[in-house]
Design a protein around this motif. Structure first.
Motif, short mmCIF file in Angstrom:
data_model
loop_
_atom_site.label_atom_id
_atom_site.label_comp_id
_atom_site.label_asym_id
_atom_site.label_seq_id
_atom_site.Cartn_x
_atom_site.Cartn_y
_atom_site.Cartn_z
N ALA A 90 37.62 2.20 -23.27
CA ALA A 90 37.85 3.49 -24.20
C ALA A 90 39.10 3.53 -24.91
CB ALA A 90 37.97 4.79 -23.41
N GLN A 91 40.28 3.02 -24.28
CA GLN A 91 41.58 2.77 -25.07
C GLN A 91 41.38 1.58 -25.97
OE1 GLN A 91 44.38 4.86 -24.63
NE2 GLN A 91 45.02 3.61 -26.32
N LEU A 92 40.71 0.65 -25.59
CA LEU A 92 40.54 -0.57 -26.50
C LEU A 92 39.95 0.00 -27.69
CD1 LEU A 92 40.88 -3.53 -26.91
CD2 LEU A 92 38.80 -3.90 -25.78
N PHE A 93 38.66 0.54 -27.62
CA PHE A 93 38.06 0.96 -28.80
C PHE A 93 38.84 1.93 -29.56
CE2 PHE A 93 34.84 4.04 -30.61
CZ PHE A 93 34.20 3.26 -31.43
N ASN A 94 39.70 2.87 -29.01
CA ASN A 94 40.49 3.90 -29.73
C ASN A 94 41.52 3.00 -30.56
OD1 ASN A 94 39.04 6.15 -29.19
ND2 ASN A 94 40.07 6.35 -27.14
N ASP A 95 42.09 2.12 -29.85
CA ASP A 95 43.15 1.06 -30.41
C ASP A 95 42.55 0.52 -31.73
OD1 ASP A 95 45.11 1.93 -28.68
OD2 ASP A 95 44.87 0.08 -27.36
N PHE A 96 41.49 0.09 -31.56
CA PHE A 96 40.55 -0.94 -32.67
C PHE A 96 40.56 0.31 -33.86
CE2 PHE A 96 36.63 -1.49 -34.73
CZ PHE A 96 36.85 -2.71 -35.48
N ASP A 106 37.16 11.28 -36.41
CA ASP A 106 36.49 11.00 -37.84
C ASP A 106 34.94 11.04 -37.53
OD1 ASP A 106 38.99 11.09 -38.82
OD2 ASP A 106 39.32 9.02 -38.65
N PHE A 107 34.53 10.68 -36.14
CA PHE A 107 33.04 10.29 -36.11
C PHE A 107 32.29 11.67 -35.35
CE2 PHE A 107 35.05 6.02 -36.10
CZ PHE A 107 34.08 5.32 -36.95
N GLN A 108 33.06 12.61 -35.13
CA GLN A 108 32.56 13.73 -34.50
C GLN A 108 31.64 14.49 -35.41
OE1 GLN A 108 35.42 15.87 -32.21
NE2 GLN A 108 35.29 14.44 -30.44
N VAL A 127 21.34 14.03 -24.46
CA VAL A 127 22.06 12.81 -25.17
C VAL A 127 22.12 11.59 -24.21
CG1 VAL A 127 24.02 11.55 -26.17
CG2 VAL A 127 23.00 13.98 -27.22
N VAL A 128 22.84 12.01 -22.79
CA VAL A 128 22.97 10.95 -21.94
C VAL A 128 21.53 10.31 -21.46
CG1 VAL A 128 23.64 10.73 -19.53
CG2 VAL A 128 25.07 11.76 -21.06
N ILE A 177 27.21 1.45 -23.35
CA ILE A 177 26.37 1.92 -24.58
C ILE A 177 26.67 3.15 -24.57
CG2 ILE A 177 24.04 2.14 -25.17
CD1 ILE A 177 23.47 -0.24 -23.97
N LYS A 178 26.85 4.28 -23.50
CA LYS A 178 26.75 5.58 -23.48
C LYS A 178 28.44 5.95 -24.07
CE LYS A 178 26.32 6.81 -19.35
NZ LYS A 178 26.61 7.62 -18.08
N TYR A 179 29.42 5.33 -24.25
CA TYR A 179 30.51 5.82 -24.35
C TYR A 179 30.61 6.30 -26.03
CZ TYR A 179 35.50 5.92 -25.87
OH TYR A 179 36.73 6.29 -26.50
N ILE A 180 30.18 5.39 -26.75
CA ILE A 180 30.38 5.96 -28.48
C ILE A 180 29.35 7.32 -28.66
CG2 ILE A 180 29.94 5.49 -30.50
CD1 ILE A 180 30.54 2.57 -29.94
#
Length: 294
Positions: A90-96, A106-108, A127-128, A177-180
């Motif tokens: 999650a942190q890696l994705f947010n850093d990217f 921005d995607f919510q 959703v889950v 796959i669920k994270y995003i």
């Protein structure tokens, strides 16, 4: 790098403290440890009272192996791998996103916290379950993923504990796959997650249980033992060779996407997969099996 090491360290310490609090009964509604035990005992009792396969023993084939899987996957696997991996990813994705000038906000699509409680829970649940249904199909579609999923399909006699017999790689795939989608609709509380999780665990236990139920008209909405046993059938028609009845909690996705399959009563069908007689029988060998496949 130091930031990620700190995330991993904190994840381990936080989850270890959570496990201790659970066992010592210092938690209430979010106590997964005793929640899992209670759900398991209730569903096991239902197997005793309403057996579908009356000749199947209560301590069925691989009962203790599946019980070990249940506690290992539900608690120890989280401690060893998943919590630290999920937090780091999650942190890696947010850093990217930050590098490219974006953030997850921005995607919510909407403010889930503005929804009524029941609507927030319903959105999270649907959703889950939908994401998990598609992920489950992927596990059957691609050989690389199927080799991991074979662990779950190596069950030869169905019972509630078979629900949590799976390879450690599966939740890595599911959670990734669920994270995003969950991040996009975020804002869920720990209580929201706990309520949905306990419901899903209960239905999952029932799906795998030796219980003579199909829920009547609700079978078109909820997965059930008489539907899910066909997901574990050893031999499928050629046009269904990649699997059927992929529902996790909801069966409705299978009816919508035409992957439902109940040709007749599956009470006594043979379970497994082609070549399962050569599949490892012990925990360690099953865990390393996919890693030895080319």
């Amino acid at each position: 790098m130091e930031k990620y090491l700190n995330i991993i360290k904190t994840s381990y310490s936080d989850y270890w403290n959570y496990i201790k609090q659970s066992v010592l009964m210092e938690l209430n509604w979010e106590n997964y440890f005793y929640g899992l035990i209670l759900i398991s005992l209730v569903v096991w009792g239902l197997e005793f009272l309403f057996p579908w396969r009356k000749n199947q023993p209560i301590f069925r084939k691989d009962f203790w192996l599946d019980t070990f899987y249940m506690f290992f996957n539900f608690f120890l696997l989280n401690l060893i791998v998943l919590i630290a991996l999920s937090n780091s990813a999650a942190q890696l994705f947010n850093d990217f996103l930050r590098i490219v000038g974006l953030s997850i906000d921005d995607f919510q699509l909407f403010d889930i916290n503005s929804f009524p409680f029941w609507a927030r829970i319903l959105v999270f649940f649907i959703v889950v379950d939908f994401v998990q249904w598609w992920t489950h199909r992927l596990l059957h579609q691609f050989e690389f993923l199927w080799n991991f999923h074979k662990v779950h399909h190596s069950v030869k006699q169905m019972g509630f504990a078979a629900h949590l017999r799976y390879h450690w790689m599966e939740p890595v795939v599911y959670n990734s796959i669920k994270y995003i989608p969950l991040a996009i609709i975020g804002g869920f509380s720990a209580q929201d997650v706990a309520m949905v999780h306990f419901f899903n665990i209960t239905i999952g236990h029932l799906n795998h249980a030796n219980i003579n139920w199909d829920y009547g008209f609700l079978k078109y909405i909820l997965n059930n033992p008489k539907m899910h046993i066909w997901h574990h059938v050893k031999v499928l028609p050629e046009d269904r060779k990649h699997g059927v009845n992929f529902g996790i909690t909801l069966s409705i996705w299978d009816y919508i996407f035409k992957t439902n399959y109940i040709p007749y009563s599956g009470r006594d069908i043979e379970l497994g997969f082609d070549g399962d007689e050569n599949f490892p029988k012990d925990f360690i060998s099953q865990e390393i099996y996919p890693l030895n496949k080319k």
